[in-house]
Every structure is written in C-alpha cells, then in structure tokens.
Motif scaffolding. Structure first.
Motif, mmCIF file in Angstrom:
data_model
loop_
_atom_site.group_PDB
_atom_site.id
_atom_site.type_symbol
_atom_site.label_atom_id
_atom_site.label_comp_id
_atom_site.label_asym_id
_atom_site.label_seq_id
_atom_site.Cartn_x
_atom_site.Cartn_y
_atom_site.Cartn_z
ATOM 1 N N PHE A 1 0.814 -1.224 -0.075
ATOM 2 C CA PHE A 1 -0.128 0.002 0.138
ATOM 3 C C PHE A 1 0.947 1.338 -0.104
ATOM 4 C CE2 PHE A 1 0.697 -1.553 4.223
ATOM 5 C CZ PHE A 1 1.242 -0.657 4.920
ATOM 6 N N ARG A 2 2.294 0.977 -0.283
ATOM 7 C CA ARG A 2 3.007 2.313 -0.236
ATOM 8 C C ARG A 2 3.499 2.464 -1.684
ATOM 9 N NH1 ARG A 2 4.812 -0.717 4.447
ATOM 10 N NH2 ARG A 2 4.470 0.413 6.220
ATOM 11 N N THR A 3 3.556 3.454 -2.386
ATOM 12 C CA THR A 3 3.802 3.670 -3.763
ATOM 13 C C THR A 3 4.907 4.852 -3.869
ATOM 14 O OG1 THR A 3 1.850 2.593 -4.282
ATOM 15 C CG2 THR A 3 2.961 4.167 -6.044
ATOM 16 N N VAL A 4 5.680 4.991 -4.888
ATOM 17 C CA VAL A 4 6.372 6.180 -5.085
ATOM 18 C C VAL A 4 6.327 6.439 -6.593
ATOM 19 C CG1 VAL A 4 8.600 7.083 -5.324
ATOM 20 C CG2 VAL A 4 8.190 6.019 -3.444
ATOM 21 N N VAL A 5 5.910 7.663 -6.960
ATOM 22 C CA VAL A 5 5.678 8.068 -8.300
ATOM 23 C C VAL A 5 6.788 8.931 -8.921
ATOM 24 C CG1 VAL A 5 4.034 9.302 -9.744
ATOM 25 C CG2 VAL A 5 3.275 8.088 -7.873
ATOM 26 N N ARG A 6 7.591 8.346 -9.758
ATOM 27 C CA ARG A 6 8.661 8.855 -10.441
ATOM 28 C C ARG A 6 8.619 9.596 -11.466
ATOM 29 N NH1 ARG A 6 13.353 7.232 -7.657
ATOM 30 N NH2 ARG A 6 12.971 5.571 -6.203
ATOM 31 N N ASP A 7 9.299 10.580 -11.783
ATOM 32 C CA ASP A 7 9.360 11.345 -13.201
ATOM 33 C C ASP A 7 9.636 10.239 -14.319
ATOM 34 O OD1 ASP A 7 10.172 12.776 -15.593
ATOM 35 O OD2 ASP A 7 9.521 14.498 -13.992
ATOM 36 N N LEU A 8 9.013 10.212 -15.311
ATOM 37 C CA LEU A 8 9.194 9.131 -16.356
ATOM 38 C C LEU A 8 10.580 9.424 -17.124
ATOM 39 C CD1 LEU A 8 8.598 6.544 -17.660
ATOM 40 C CD2 LEU A 8 6.838 7.860 -19.303
ATOM 41 N N LYS A 9 11.077 10.659 -17.098
ATOM 42 C CA LYS A 9 12.337 11.008 -17.880
ATOM 43 C C LYS A 9 13.725 11.318 -17.059
ATOM 44 C CE LYS A 9 9.869 13.523 -21.648
ATOM 45 N NZ LYS A 9 10.006 14.786 -22.474
ATOM 46 N N THR A 10 13.301 11.759 -15.608
ATOM 47 C CA THR A 10 14.535 12.053 -14.698
ATOM 48 C C THR A 10 14.500 10.805 -13.981
ATOM 49 O OG1 THR A 10 13.108 13.403 -13.161
ATOM 50 C CG2 THR A 10 14.074 14.527 -15.115
ATOM 51 N N ASN A 11 13.437 10.052 -13.622
ATOM 52 C CA ASN A 11 13.608 9.112 -12.436
ATOM 53 C C ASN A 11 13.644 9.465 -11.111
ATOM 54 O OD1 ASN A 11 13.514 6.218 -12.208
ATOM 55 N ND2 ASN A 11 15.825 6.319 -11.759
ATOM 56 N N SER A 12 13.344 10.736 -11.087
ATOM 57 C CA SER A 12 13.409 11.389 -9.762
ATOM 58 C C SER A 12 11.980 11.014 -8.972
ATOM 59 C CB SER A 12 13.393 12.964 -9.575
ATOM 60 O OG SER A 12 14.734 13.301 -10.404
ATOM 61 N N LYS B 1 13.364 0.350 2.215
ATOM 62 C CA LYS B 1 13.238 -0.350 3.675
ATOM 63 C C LYS B 1 11.690 -0.885 3.426
ATOM 64 C CE LYS B 1 12.936 0.591 8.569
ATOM 65 N NZ LYS B 1 13.277 1.642 9.653
ATOM 66 N N LYS B 2 10.833 -0.010 3.182
ATOM 67 C CA LYS B 2 9.370 -0.423 3.185
ATOM 68 C C LYS B 2 8.992 -1.386 1.742
ATOM 69 C CE LYS B 2 8.660 1.944 6.928
ATOM 70 N NZ LYS B 2 8.071 1.053 8.166
ATOM 71 N N GLN B 3 9.866 -1.464 0.879
ATOM 72 C CA GLN B 3 9.573 -2.051 -0.394
ATOM 73 C C GLN B 3 8.342 -1.586 -1.060
ATOM 74 O OE1 GLN B 3 9.156 -6.171 0.727
ATOM 75 N NE2 GLN B 3 11.520 -6.749 0.682
ATOM 76 N N ALA B 4 8.557 -0.311 -1.259
ATOM 77 C CA ALA B 4 7.400 0.396 -1.883
ATOM 78 C C ALA B 4 7.195 0.246 -3.338
ATOM 79 C CB ALA B 4 7.458 2.070 -1.584
ATOM 80 N N HIS B 5 6.345 0.040 -4.006
ATOM 81 C CA HIS B 5 5.968 0.000 -5.324
ATOM 82 C C HIS B 5 6.195 1.154 -5.971
ATOM 83 C CE1 HIS B 5 4.386 -1.445 -9.049
ATOM 84 N NE2 HIS B 5 3.598 -0.927 -9.015
ATOM 85 N N GLU B 6 6.925 1.015 -7.258
ATOM 86 C CA GLU B 6 7.440 2.389 -7.867
ATOM 87 C C GLU B 6 6.714 2.416 -9.308
ATOM 88 O OE1 GLU B 6 11.950 3.071 -7.188
ATOM 89 O OE2 GLU B 6 11.595 0.935 -7.268
#
Length: 584
Positions: free
Chosen positions: A467-478, A540-545
C-alpha cells in the motif's frame, strides 16, 4: 452578520466508509474555535428540504448572538428516529448520523431510479456510484456506427475520420504467460510460443482505422490524427536498428559468443548443467531461451534470434564429443532432449524450408514498429511499470493542435521523436467521444485524472501486495510523489455552507463520491537530504514504484493539495505526510 461570522467561510464535508452505517459530518472555519465560541449547539434535520440546520449562540460585546448554518444532505437513507450525535471541538463541529443501509449497498445504488430524476441528474448520480470499467467503455464505443475523438479542453476534433473498429490492448505480461505455458527452450513447444509472439506483434501494430484501448487510454494510429505533423526520423530509426543489436557480431558478443573462435559462454537453459569439451573449450549442452526485444529493458540486453542463428552456423557441433570423465556427450540427457537430438534440431532449424519453419523465421523480419513490442507491451504512457521501462524508449507528450493542452503521449526512440509503434495514446481524461465534452453522450465523461490514477494505484497495490507507492518522473527517474493508501472504499462530498439570512434560495444538490483516502508527500521541491531519506524509505518499506510524465504528476499534486482542505487540520495532521483523498 460580521465578516468573521459569514457562513460562506464555513466548510462542510460528509464522509462514510463502505459497509458501515454511519455518516459523519465535519463543519469547520479557520477563524472560529467551536469548543469555546459555539455555545448551546443544536442540530435539526429537515428532510423535506434535504438539509441539516446547525445553530448555536456566540458571546460578543453586545451579548449572545445567534448563528446558524444550512448544510445540504447527500442522497442517503438516514434513520429518522436515531439519536443525533454531535460535539464541538477545538477546530471543528462533528455530527454523526445513522444510516438505514451502507452507502454502497445495491439498494442505495439504485435509489435514484425511484426518485424519477431527470436524465442529466440521473447520469450524474449514476456516474458517482459506478466505477470506471473497460467493458462499459467499449460497449458504448461500439454501440454507435462511428466515433470521433475531441480535445476535452477546447472541443477540437483530434481525428481525421470517424473510427469504427476498437480492439482491447493485449496484457502487458502476455510474453511471460506464453513462456510459462509453452516453455522457452529451442525444442518442442518453443515454436508455438514464437508463433504467438508474431501474432501478438501483428495485433499490436498500428493500423489506420483501428484503435486499441485499455483502462486509461485509446491508442490511435498517427495516420488517423488531424492537424499534427510528426517528425520524420526514418534514417535515425534505421541507425537505431543497427546500433541496438541487430548486427550479428554485436549480438553474438552480447550472447556470450566470440565470433573469432566460435566460443559460447553461459548459455545453458536447463537446471541440470553438464559441461562438455569441444576443441579445448567448454561448451554448454544447449542454447537458452532467446529474447527478441531490440532494445534494453531494465538494463538487460535482448538476444535477437536472427543473430543467434547466424552465429550457430560457425559452431563446431560434432557428435563425437568426449567429456573430461571419458564419457560421450550422448550419454548425458539434455534438460529437454539428448545432445544428438539437439544438434540435429539445430541443423534442421537452419536447413528446413517447410512452411511451418518459414512462418517462424518471418518473426525475425517484422517491421521495426512491431519488433519494438515483441518482448512485452510498451505500456500506455499514463502509468508505466518498472517492467515496461526501457533505456532506449522516451515518452513524448502529445498536445492538442489548437489549444496545446496535453491530450496524450507516444513512445519514441532517443534518436528521434516519431512514434515508435506508429501510434499515439490518447488519455481518456483529456478527450471526449462526443460534444459537448462531459455530456450524457460522452463515453469518457466519468474519466478524470484523479479517478484513473486512483484505479491504477489500487490495481498496482493489489498486484504488488503493497500500500506504499512512489511516483517517479518518467524522464528523470526522480521521486515526485510519496503515497500511502489508507482506505480504498471511502465516500465523501464537500462544499460551503448556505446563507441563513436574506431571501431563501435554492439548495444546491450534493452527491457522495467514491474516494481513496491517502497520505501523501510532494517531493518536487525536496532537498538532497530529503530525497535520500525517501530513497531509503522506498528500499526499507519495499514500496511499489511507478513512472508518470511530469505534466500528469504536477496535476495530481495540485489535486492532492486541493483535497487537503476537506478535513479539519486536527483530523489530518500527521508528521511528514498529509491526509488527502482522490476520486475513485
């Protein structure tokens, strides 16, 4: 009333959770502290007017002054004789009502039909209760004779001619399913798997007049798009084909095969690894399942079949091979077949001219736009998974030709900006299938960026069991957004309370909307130390990216910040994260 007591500054939010028969109301004003300023608080339900009347007395210089607020009640079934539970806290007034049935009960979902609402009101209520559905979309698209797509922002027609054919986009994990079912070795069922590969590539290819669709986008051929001239990067694409591993010597090197001494390293595909010696070199007993992807996926190089077949012609595959223990290679069984059978199958693979093998060979002569998807879907561009990432593919935002508002995206090679597969993904939240946009006849009237993202977020969370997610920029990977799912089955509506003085006006209607309650943090302006902490949290939390384009991330961040104000500060404050919600 004074400016401090103006009811327009009081905000209300109704909230309930699925399968619970409690409806909660929050009333709050940033300039008022109800616990000390609101005395003799009273609640009065007026069902005939579909509103709740809140009254209290406030001490001022001239003495006690009466105040009252009108709060519209959403279309729910409330128990009339149930007790009213309410209290005044430091920063809000809280009211609890008992429902006859939970808001997501099937009888409540069909309640609007009993009220004999108008078509427009009925569609609005129905849309708030109905989830987004691919089946529903395609049913409506195919119900008419032809469909044009329009920019939802300016109503500009995006398609040259109406579209009549719509096909569901293949699953992104289709190759893995085919390999698991038929196997990936060079023998037996491997040929069947490769035939499916070709059929998939053909079905995925861009064809004028035919559109693919999935939960978030409609894939339209660039030849069907009006008012936009795509860059011509044919020469650059051919250069990419040569540099991406289609030349035999380069592919042999990637495969562990030295073109100078015909030596192959690490190509065993079985679990029972048996070393043999040929011409003084160690050779594996078989070749591995071969990847046909012509670019890098997650940093792994693909191994084109064509190059491998070319390199096999130079290998010394003598049957009279003796192992170090003195035994013949024929004494050992391969994971799928014996050595002699394997060598014979390789010779047949290169020499046979039967129609079946000819059809299999054609897989390696597919056009460039089809080869790009042989090992998996390029994705829809709306939310790209890690499995769809490629170092050689860049996603380009596609604007409306008239208003320049982003309406979709398409994949392109780094060398050029032409669509890699000859098509553009129109995001459903930015287009309409009829005019006016958002009207009853618009198939995509229910689609918004919030709802599409929330549904994709829930789907990804269920698949990743996180239930943890990180949204990254598709071009910069940030990392741009940090999101924690709290509740995926909540319902709420929010607005401003009504005036109590002056002439009585019509009461605005309000409907509960399905939402996803989340905690979020905007990482667009974080420091280097904060970004490092976020990366540690992901590990640490194995968040989904997941990966999205910058324009969509910015719009989502604004929606999340806007929804912060729906709940009083005392109920939403959490260190490091902020409570918010997204429409579902």
């Amino acid at each position: 009333m004074s400016q401090l007591q103006n009811p327009r500054k009081w905000r209300y939010t109704w909230e309930t959770l699925s399968h619970l028969s409690t409806l909660k109301l929050f009333l709050f004003n940033p300039d008022v502290k109800p616990a000390t300023q609101c005395r003799t608080l009273k609640i009065d339900l007026r069902f005939e007017e579909s509103l709740l009347l809140v009254t209290w007395e406030e001490i001022q210089d001239e003495g006690f002054v009466g105040n009252s607020l009108k709060v519209p009640i959403p279309k729910v079934l409330i128990q009339v004789d149930s007790p009213r539970d309410f209290k005044a806290t430091e920063d809000h007034i809280e009211v609890k009502l008992v429902l006859v049935l939970p808001v997501d009960h099937p009888l409540v979902a069909n309640f609007n039909s009993v009220l004999n609402l108008s078509d427009e009101d009925s569609a609005e209520v129905s849309d708030s209760f109905q989830p987004l559905s691919i089946d529903s979309d395609i049913k409506h698209l195919l119900s008419g004779n032809e469909v044009d797509f329009y920019c939802k922002n300016c109503s500009y027609k995006l398609t040259k001619t109406p579209l009549r054919s719509f096909v569901e986009m293949p699953s992104f994990d289709w190759r893995e399913v085919a390999d698991n079912w038929f196997g990936t070795c060079c023998c037996s069922f491997g040929g069947i798997s490769e035939k499916l590969v070709k059929k998939y590539a053909n079905s995925y290819s861009s064809v004028k007049g035919i559109s693919l669709y999935d939960a978030t986008c409609v894939v339209v051929s660039k030849d069907d798009i009006s008012g936009y001239v795509f860059p011509d990067s044919l020469e650059r694409n051919e250069k990419y084909d040569q540099e991406s591993g289609l030349a035999s010597e380069e592919c042999m090197a990637q495969s562990g095969i030295d073109p100078q001494n015909n030596r192959s390293e690490g190509l065993c595909c079985g679990t029972d690894e048996r070393d043999i010696t040929a011409n003084g070199d160690d050779e594996p007993s078989c070749i591995p399942p071969v990847s046909i992807l012509d670019d890098e996926v997650n940093g792994r190089h693909g191994i084109p079949h064509a190059s491998l077949c070319t390199s096999l012609s130079g290998l010394d595959l003598s049957e009279n091979v003796v192992n170090e223990d003195g035994s013949s290679a024929n004494d050992h069984s391969h994971c799928c077949m014996e050595k002699t059978s394997f060598i014979r199958s390789l010779e047949d693979c290169m020499e046979k001219t039967s129609s079946e093998n000819q059809e299999l060979t054609n897989n390696f002569k597919l056009p460039r736009d089809q080869r790009s998807v042989l090992n998996g879907s390029l994705g829809n561009g709306f939310m790209v998974r890690t499995s769809n990432l490629s170092k050689n593919v860049e996603w380009i935002e596609f604007p409306c030709s008239q208003c320049s508002h982003i309406v979709g995206a398409y994949p392109s090679l780094h060398y050029g900006h032409a669509p890699l597969d000859g098509s553009v993904r129109f995001f459903k939240c930015y287009i309409s299938s009829n005019l006016p946009a958002g009207g009853v006849g618009d198939v995509f009237r229910k689609h918004s960026l919030e709802r599409m993202f929330a549904n994709q977020l829930i789907e990804s969370a269920n698949e990743e069991i996180s239930f943890r997610t990180v949204v990254r920029d598709l071009k910069t990977n940030s990392p741009m957004l940090q999101i924690v799912l709290l509740n995926t089955n909540a319902w709420c509506c929010s607005g401003y309370c009504l005036e109590t003085g002056g002439a009585a006006g019509p009461i605005s209607k309000t409907n509960l909307q399905a939402v996803v309650k989340v905690l979020f943090s905007d990482g667009s302006n974080t420091t280097e130390a904060q970004s490092k902490m976020l990366e540690e949290w992901v590990t640490k939390k194995q968040a989904h990216e997941v990966y999205m384009l910058a324009h969509q991330i910015k719009e989502l961040s604004e929606s999340l910040r806007s929804a912060e104000g729906r709940i009083p500060f005392s109920c939403s404050f959490m260190p490091g994260l902020t409570l918010s919600s997204l429409e579902r």
